[in-house]
Design a protein around this motif. Structure first.
Motif, PDB file in Angstrom:
ATOM      1  N   GLY A 110       0.820  -1.209   0.000  1.00 22.64           N
ATOM      2  CA  GLY A 110       0.000   0.000   0.000  1.00 22.64           C
ATOM      3  C   GLY A 110       0.851   1.255   0.000  1.00 22.64           C
ATOM      4  N   GLU A 111       1.909   1.244   0.823  1.00 27.02           N
ATOM      5  CA  GLU A 111       2.808   2.396   0.889  1.00 27.02           C
ATOM      6  C   GLU A 111       3.531   2.609  -0.441  1.00 27.02           C
ATOM      7  N   LEU A 112       4.006   1.506  -1.057  1.00 25.64           N
ATOM      8  CA  LEU A 112       4.694   1.617  -2.347  1.00 25.64           C
ATOM      9  C   LEU A 112       3.766   2.143  -3.434  1.00 25.64           C
ATOM     10  N   GLU A 113       2.545   1.655  -3.468  1.00 26.73           N
ATOM     11  CA  GLU A 113       1.600   2.118  -4.474  1.00 26.73           C
ATOM     12  C   GLU A 113       1.261   3.584  -4.264  1.00 26.73           C
ATOM     13  N   ALA A 114       1.145   3.995  -2.997  1.00 23.68           N
ATOM     14  CA  ALA A 114       0.862   5.399  -2.699  1.00 23.68           C
ATOM     15  C   ALA A 114       2.045   6.275  -3.110  1.00 23.68           C
ATOM     16  N   ALA A 115       3.271   5.793  -2.864  1.00 24.55           N
ATOM     17  CA  ALA A 115       4.467   6.560  -3.235  1.00 24.55           C
ATOM     18  C   ALA A 115       4.587   6.685  -4.751  1.00 24.55           C
ATOM     19  N   MET A 116       4.149   5.666  -5.463  1.00 26.05           N
ATOM     20  CA  MET A 116       4.226   5.693  -6.918  1.00 26.05           C
ATOM     21  C   MET A 116       3.047   6.459  -7.521  1.00 26.05           C
ATOM     22  N   GLY A 117       2.108   6.903  -6.674  1.00 22.17           N
ATOM     23  CA  GLY A 117       0.976   7.671  -7.159  1.00 22.17           C
ATOM     24  C   GLY A 117      -0.076   6.837  -7.850  1.00 22.17           C
ATOM     25  N   GLN A 118      -0.074   5.561  -7.561  1.00 21.50           N
ATOM     26  CA  GLN A 118      -1.069   4.685  -8.174  1.00 21.50           C
ATOM     27  C   GLN A 118      -2.200   4.418  -7.207  1.00 21.50           C
ATOM     28  N   ARG A 119      -3.314   4.095  -7.797  1.00 21.22           N
ATOM     29  CA  ARG A 119      -4.460   3.712  -6.992  1.00 21.22           C
ATOM     30  C   ARG A 119      -4.176   2.361  -6.344  1.00 21.22           C
ATOM     31  N   PRO A 120      -4.457   2.187  -5.053  1.00 22.63           N
ATOM     32  CA  PRO A 120      -4.199   0.892  -4.402  1.00 22.63           C
ATOM     33  C   PRO A 120      -4.947  -0.235  -5.112  1.00 22.63           C
ATOM     34  N   ARG A 121      -4.265  -1.346  -5.303  1.00 27.05           N
ATOM     35  CA  ARG A 121      -4.837  -2.540  -5.917  1.00 27.05           C
ATOM     36  C   ARG A 121      -4.810  -3.674  -4.915  1.00 27.05           C
ATOM     37  N   HIS A 122      -5.438  -4.748  -5.300  1.00 25.59           N
ATOM     38  CA  HIS A 122      -5.430  -5.942  -4.452  1.00 25.59           C
ATOM     39  C   HIS A 122      -3.982  -6.370  -4.227  1.00 25.59           C
ATOM     40  N   ALA A 123      -3.648  -6.672  -2.994  1.00 26.54           N
ATOM     41  CA  ALA A 123      -2.264  -7.036  -2.652  1.00 26.54           C
ATOM     42  C   ALA A 123      -1.771  -8.247  -3.426  1.00 26.54           C
ATOM     43  N   GLY A 124      -2.669  -9.134  -3.826  1.00 25.95           N
ATOM     44  CA  GLY A 124      -2.260 -10.344  -4.534  1.00 25.95           C
ATOM     45  C   GLY A 124      -1.885 -10.097  -5.989  1.00 25.95           C
ATOM     46  N   SER A 125      -2.138  -8.880  -6.500  1.00 28.85           N
ATOM     47  CA  SER A 125      -1.884  -8.641  -7.918  1.00 28.85           C
ATOM     48  C   SER A 125      -0.404  -8.575  -8.258  1.00 28.85           C
ATOM     49  N   ARG A 126       0.441  -8.205  -7.283  1.00 31.23           N
ATOM     50  CA  ARG A 126       1.885  -8.113  -7.575  1.00 31.23           C
ATOM     51  C   ARG A 126       2.727  -8.815  -6.523  1.00 31.23           C
ATOM     52  N   THR A 127       2.326  -9.947  -6.094  1.00 29.11           N
ATOM     53  CA  THR A 127       3.082 -10.633  -5.049  1.00 29.11           C
ATOM     54  C   THR A 127       4.096 -11.583  -5.651  1.00 29.11           C
ATOM     55  N   ASP A 128       5.124 -11.846  -4.881  1.00 30.01           N
ATOM     56  CA  ASP A 128       6.101 -12.844  -5.324  1.00 30.01           C
ATOM     57  C   ASP A 128       5.663 -14.229  -4.836  1.00 30.01           C
ATOM     58  N   SER A 129       6.339 -15.243  -5.313  1.00 27.81           N
ATOM     59  CA  SER A 129       5.913 -16.612  -5.003  1.00 27.81           C
ATOM     60  C   SER A 129       6.026 -16.936  -3.506  1.00 27.81           C
ATOM     61  N   ALA A 130       7.041 -16.402  -2.830  1.00 32.09           N
ATOM     62  CA  ALA A 130       7.198 -16.674  -1.397  1.00 32.09           C
ATOM     63  C   ALA A 130       6.023 -16.103  -0.611  1.00 32.09           C
ATOM     64  N   LEU A 131       5.607 -14.911  -0.978  1.00 31.60           N
ATOM     65  CA  LEU A 131       4.480 -14.288  -0.290  1.00 31.60           C
ATOM     66  C   LEU A 131       3.187 -15.047  -0.586  1.00 31.60           C
ATOM     67  N   LEU A 132       3.042 -15.495  -1.808  1.00 31.81           N
ATOM     68  CA  LEU A 132       1.863 -16.277  -2.180  1.00 31.81           C
ATOM     69  C   LEU A 132       1.814 -17.594  -1.407  1.00 31.81           C
ATOM     70  N   GLU A 133       2.961 -18.250  -1.254  1.00 28.17           N
ATOM     71  CA  GLU A 133       3.019 -19.488  -0.468  1.00 28.17           C
ATOM     72  C   GLU A 133       2.635 -19.228   0.985  1.00 28.17           C
ATOM     73  N   LYS A 134       3.103 -18.110   1.551  1.00 31.58           N
ATOM     74  CA  LYS A 134       2.762 -17.764   2.928  1.00 31.58           C
ATOM     75  C   LYS A 134       1.257 -17.532   3.059  1.00 31.58           C
ATOM     76  N   GLN A 135       0.694 -16.881   2.057  1.00 28.57           N
ATOM     77  CA  GLN A 135      -0.730 -16.616   2.095  1.00 28.57           C
ATOM     78  C   GLN A 135      -1.536 -17.915   2.036  1.00 28.57           C
ATOM     79  N   GLN A 136      -1.119 -18.836   1.176  1.00 30.07           N
ATOM     80  CA  GLN A 136      -1.808 -20.125   1.085  1.00 30.07           C
ATOM     81  C   GLN A 136      -1.651 -20.927   2.370  1.00 30.07           C
ATOM     82  N   ARG A 137      -0.470 -20.901   2.943  1.00 30.33           N
ATOM     83  CA  ARG A 137      -0.236 -21.620   4.209  1.00 30.33           C
ATOM     84  C   ARG A 137      -1.095 -21.016   5.322  1.00 30.33           C
ATOM     85  N   CYS A 138      -1.204 -19.704   5.326  1.00 27.56           N
ATOM     86  CA  CYS A 138      -2.000 -19.025   6.343  1.00 27.56           C
ATOM     87  C   CYS A 138      -3.477 -19.419   6.216  1.00 27.56           C
TER      88      CYS A 138
END
Length: 166
Positions: A110-138
């Motif tokens: 959210g902070e990165l998207e705000a700094a880049m001046g973009q509208r916040p998007r769903h966090a899953g749209s630009r995640t890396d595989s490690a983060l996606l694995e953590k999300q699935q495990r969670c």
């Protein structure tokens, strides 16, 4: 044919036709339109007979049962209750840690998207595989913990209901 008066024809005894088996159709049975029930469409060249008896979109799909449903059936003893409780507390610590990491990652996105001046998007749209694995495990741990907690609560409720007070 004329019969002599002294001979009378025997009355014809009619038998009821043999009973036909009834075909019972239940609501969940699939019947193809335009075909009478009970008939299997002819097989095409190179195809097994009856291979197309159920339309492809209506074929039942096997349901995968999560491993924790099989591994953690209803509790039958205090010893088993203790084991479930230990697993629950262990896995709860992992779940809490993963949930904290995921929340921090979403906050950073959210902070990165705000700094880049973009509208916040769903966090899953630009995640890396490690983060996606953590999300699935969670998500898996949340479902598993919910299941184990329900088993523990069922046992506690049953033990309380069957207790004899004097």
């Amino acid at each position: 044919v004329r019969w002599p008066c002294s001979v009378t024809p025997l009355p014809c005894v009619l038998k009821a036709p043999p009973a036909r088996a009834r075909h019972v159709v239940f609501e969940d049975e699939v019947m193809s339109l335009g075909r009478p029930p009970g008939r299997v469409p002819p097989a095409a060249d190179g195809e097994k007979a009856g291979a197309r008896s159920v339309p492809p979109g209506l074929a039942p799909r096997p349901r995968a049962v999560p491993d924790y449903v099989v591994k953690y059936p209803a509790i039958r003893s205090p010893r088993q209750w203790e084991g479930y409780k230990g697993v629950f507390q262990d896995q709860l610590a992992e779940y809490t840690e993963l949930l904290g990491e995921l929340r921090a990652a979403r906050r950073r996105f959210g902070e990165l998207e705000a700094a880049m001046g973009q509208r916040p998007r769903h966090a899953g749209s630009r995640t890396d595989s490690a983060l996606l694995e953590k999300q699935q495990r969670c998500e898996y741990l949340k479902k598993k913990l919910t299941h184990i907690k329900a088993r523990i609560q069922e046992y506690d409720r049953d033990a309380r209901d069957s207790a004899v007070y004097f």
